[in-house]
Scaffold this motif. Structure first.
Motif, short mmCIF file in Angstrom:
data_model
loop_
_atom_site.label_atom_id
_atom_site.label_comp_id
_atom_site.label_asym_id
_atom_site.label_seq_id
_atom_site.Cartn_x
_atom_site.Cartn_y
_atom_site.Cartn_z
N GLU A 42 0.83 -1.21 0.00
CA GLU A 42 0.00 0.00 0.00
C GLU A 42 0.87 1.26 0.00
OE1 GLU A 42 -3.27 2.12 2.90
OE2 GLU A 42 -3.18 -0.07 2.86
N TYR A 43 2.00 1.19 0.69
CA TYR A 43 2.94 2.32 0.71
C TYR A 43 3.42 2.63 -0.71
CZ TYR A 43 7.34 4.81 1.34
OH TYR A 43 8.37 5.72 1.24
N LEU A 44 3.74 1.60 -1.46
CA LEU A 44 4.19 1.82 -2.85
C LEU A 44 3.08 2.46 -3.68
CD1 LEU A 44 6.15 -1.46 -3.56
CD2 LEU A 44 7.09 0.83 -3.29
N THR A 45 1.86 2.00 -3.48
CA THR A 45 0.73 2.58 -4.22
C THR A 45 0.54 4.04 -3.85
OG1 THR A 45 -0.34 0.41 -4.28
CG2 THR A 45 -1.74 2.32 -4.71
N GLU A 46 0.59 4.33 -2.55
CA GLU A 46 0.45 5.72 -2.10
C GLU A 46 1.58 6.59 -2.63
OE1 GLU A 46 0.33 5.29 2.11
OE2 GLU A 46 -1.75 4.57 2.12
N THR A 47 2.78 6.03 -2.67
CA THR A 47 3.93 6.77 -3.18
C THR A 47 3.73 7.07 -4.66
OG1 THR A 47 5.35 5.68 -1.58
CG2 THR A 47 6.44 6.75 -3.42
N TRP A 48 3.26 6.09 -5.42
CA TRP A 48 3.02 6.33 -6.85
C TRP A 48 1.97 7.42 -7.03
CZ3 TRP A 48 4.88 6.97 -11.19
CH2 TRP A 48 4.05 7.20 -12.29
N GLU A 49 0.92 7.37 -6.22
CA GLU A 49 -0.13 8.39 -6.33
C GLU A 49 0.42 9.78 -6.04
OE1 GLU A 49 -3.12 6.81 -3.73
OE2 GLU A 49 -3.81 5.36 -5.22
#
Length: 186
Positions: free
Chosen positions: A35-42
């Protein structure tokens, strides 16, 4: 107008770099979940959209300046014609020819400016696409690094656990061995 664009682009690029600075810390990355990676991409995608908006707004400002310049210059040429006709400086035909030459030069300048604006925006947008592609690639590399770091940590923890006293010499076995050795000694 262009100084503001440069400053705004630098600011947005610094925001993107700050996100990548955090993402590039392996010690932090290994502790994070997907989820951290997804939030970072966003967050990265948000800064890329901000960057594109800065360029788009700059293009709109340039177009507005050029339209205002054309309106102002056209109005001044009309005022010139009216003034020259009122004072009867020359015959109306001669005045129209003089103003027509000025209008032609004005139109040529406006066209040249619009061409320059289009070329500048094309360069900025090309660079913007490159920055976006670079960000995507850097994020993908960090996602792969995250996967590898998590894999390596899981394997390391597995082997540490397997080689720990819990498996090598578990307490149940130790107590059973003590019972057998004490029974054998009796």
């Amino acid at each position: 107008a262009s100084d503001g664009v440069v400053d705004a682009l630098v600011e947005v690029d610094q925001q993107t770099a700050a996100i990548f600075d955090e993402l590039n810390k392996d010690a932090l990355l290994v502790t994070k979940d997907a989820e951290y990676l997804t939030e970072t991409w966003e967050a990265i995608e948000g800064t890329l959209k901000d960057r594109h908006k800065v360029i788009r707004d700059f293009g709109e400002r340039l177009e507005g300046l050029e339209q205002n310049r054309a309106r102002t210059a056209g109005g001044e040429l009309r005022n010139l014609v009216d003034t020259l006709l009122r004072i009867a400086f020359k015959s109306p035909g001669e005045i129209e020819r003089v103003v027509e030459g000025d209008a032609f030069e004005l139109n040529a300048v406006i066209i040249a400016n619009r061409k320059s604006h289009a070329e500048l925006l094309a360069l900025l947008e090309k660079k913007d696409v490159g920055v976006g592609l670079d960000a995507i690639e850097k994020w993908r590399l960090r996602r792969e690094a995250w996967r590898q770091l998590r894999h390596d940590r899981a394997v390391r923890e597995f082997w540490e656990d397997l080689e720990s006293q819990k498996f090598v010499n578990p307490p149940e076995r130790s107590s059973s061995c003590l019972l057998y050795t004490s029974d054998a000694a009796d």
